[in-house]
Write a protein that holds these residues in place. Structure first.
Motif, mmCIF file in Angstrom:
data_model
loop_
_atom_site.group_PDB
_atom_site.id
_atom_site.type_symbol
_atom_site.label_atom_id
_atom_site.label_comp_id
_atom_site.label_asym_id
_atom_site.label_seq_id
_atom_site.Cartn_x
_atom_site.Cartn_y
_atom_site.Cartn_z
ATOM 1 N N PHE A 228 71.870 67.347 86.715
ATOM 2 C CA PHE A 228 72.556 68.516 86.170
ATOM 3 C C PHE A 228 73.987 68.168 85.778
ATOM 4 O O PHE A 228 74.448 68.516 84.687
ATOM 5 C CB PHE A 228 72.544 69.644 87.206
ATOM 6 N N SER A 381 80.764 73.203 85.221
ATOM 7 C CA SER A 381 80.072 74.349 85.809
ATOM 8 C C SER A 381 80.976 75.574 85.765
ATOM 9 O O SER A 381 80.508 76.704 85.578
ATOM 10 C CB SER A 381 79.657 74.045 87.252
ATOM 11 N N GLY A 421 75.968 75.045 90.714
ATOM 12 C CA GLY A 421 76.059 73.745 90.055
ATOM 13 C C GLY A 421 77.318 72.999 90.443
ATOM 14 O O GLY A 421 77.289 71.785 90.677
#
Length: 438
Positions: A228, A381, A421
């Motif tokens: 991610f 994020s 995240g």
């Protein structure tokens, strides 16, 4: 109708007729094509070369699906951010707002619970932007130095830190370029080199590529935060995107279904998914922080690829460092020195100092893949997901939340996703950096 009501109605009419785009004045505005070139160059950097390692942390099926989903998420959040800034500019009748100022104004007009945070909004957003952009510059230095080291090691082995030191003066020189209009030809040249390098790299990857059945379809969920963070770092050039939209000659062409942003992001997501999938199938768990490091070190063609990418990434350093220079100089320092005869010299000193800072960080943590994941998770994020969602809530508050407050719930989900995240990606990256040093 009272006189007071007439004034209010007049203000509404003026607000509807005011178009911020028609009131922007830029010394060196960029065309649609130049903006598209900058978008591609801002995202087609070290991130795309780290995608095979990212797929190793997700599996090839999970990687393909989630790269597309994260790409859609990033593009949507960028649209949220640009639209919120436009609405605020229109509402306050100003031609342009920076990301930090628009965040502050949005919080001042949003829900009562959020207004207390408006006083620190500028410093927080500026801080994230500076850290992220300088992080990209650090990654670029490590990338160029590492690839040059592989070339030179054949003839004369040297520590990667020596290569970083050799790059210092050329990096200072390219960071002396002061506007995006002049940087546009450099970005075009770097894009050409990048696409040529990608084509040659894909030739290496496809030659003798094994069956996908030899690789993981879905990797362990504990490694997903690294995936991610890497993909977010690669796709979400939020600082550059906002600077580019503000500097456009025709900013209305930026958004829309066939606008500059969607065209650029579509090309970028496709290339990221392609390189990540094929690179992982080829090299599997041996995939390194840059796929160029997996190529045979002694072949002329692989050496040419490293040279092409090293030049392209080196050129791109100036574009990535443009944002922190703009923030630090124009927001915090320019007023202090505006009457000084040495104003330009002070600006150059700021540019040199930022290059030295990124150099010192690069030699302190020369872990390319983990560096990429850390900055992606920690900064983007927040900047690319959570903050645009918060701004959208504030701009719409309280009467434009849609049926059943759809926009509110949608933005709350984005904020939670951004926080998760940030925390998980940062923790995983820092943990792995510590382990790598041990």
């Amino acid at each position: 109708m009272t006189g007071k009501d007439a004034v209010k109605e007049s203000d509404v009419i003026l607000d509807q007729n005011y178009d911020p785009h028609h009131h922007r004045t830029r010394k060196h505005p960029t065309t649609n094509f130049e903006t598209l070139v900058h978008i591609l160059k801002g995202s087609l950097g070290t991130g795309i070369l780290a995608m095979p390692q990212a797929f190793d942390n997700s599996g090839y099926v999970s990687g393909l699906i989630n790269t597309v989903l994260i790409g859609i998420l990033c593009t949507y959040c960028l649209h949220l951010l640009v639209q919120a800034q436009y609405t605020l500019c229109k509402r306050h009748r100003v031609p342009m707002m920076t990301y930090p100022i628009s965040m502050k104004v949005a919080l001042e007009e949003g829900p009562q619970a959020l207004r207390r945070f408006s006083s620190c909004a500028i410093v927080v957003v500026d801080g994230f932007l500076i850290v992220y952009q300088l992080g990209i510059c650090c990654v670029y230095i490590v990338f160029v130095a590492t690839n040059v080291k592989q070339l030179v090691d054949i003839y004369y082995p040297m520590d990667v830190k020596i290569h970083c030191l050799i790059l210092l003066v050329p990096l200072i020189a390219i960071n002396m370029i002061r506007n995006l209009k002049i940087l546009a030809p450099f970005s075009t040249f770097a894009n050409v080199l990048t696409f040529i390098g990608l084509g040659m790299t894909l030739y290496y990857i496809i030659d003798g590529i094994p069956s996908p059945s030899e690789r993981e379809m879905v990797a362990d969920i504990g490694r997903f935060p690294l995936f991610f963070g890497t993909v977010l770092f690669a796709l979400e050039a939020v600082g550059v995107i906002i600077a580019l939209e503000n500097n456009m000659e025709t900013p209305k062409s930026f958004g829309g279904y066939c606008g500059v942003l969607n065209i650029g992001m579509t090309v970028i997501v496709f290339l990221y998914a392609l390189v990540g999938f094929l690179g992982y199938i080829k090299y599997g768990p041996e995939s390194l922080g840059s796929i160029t490091l997996n190529l045979p070190p002694n072949e002329i063609m692989s050496q040419s690829i490293r040279i092409l990418f090293a030049i392209a990434i080196f050129i791109s350093y100036g574009l990535q460092c443009y944002v922190p220079v703009e923030i630090i100089w124009n927001t915090y320092l320019v007023d202090r020195y505006k009457d000084s005869a040495h104003k330009t010299s002070y600006e150059m000193l700021v540019r040199i100092t930022l290059v030295i800072i990124t150099f010192l960080l690069a030699i302190a943590i020369p872990r390319l893949g983990l560096f990429i994941s850390l900055f992606g998770a920690f900064c983007l994020s927040a900047l690319g997901i959570a903050f645009p969602a918060i701004m959208d809530i504030c701009v719409r508050w309280p009467n434009d939340m849609g049926p059943a407050k759809l926009h509110l719930w949608k933005n709350l989900i984005l904020i939670i996703l951004g926080i998760v995240g940030l925390l998980s990606g940062t923790y995983t990256s820092v943990r792995d950096i510590i382990i790598s040093f041990q």
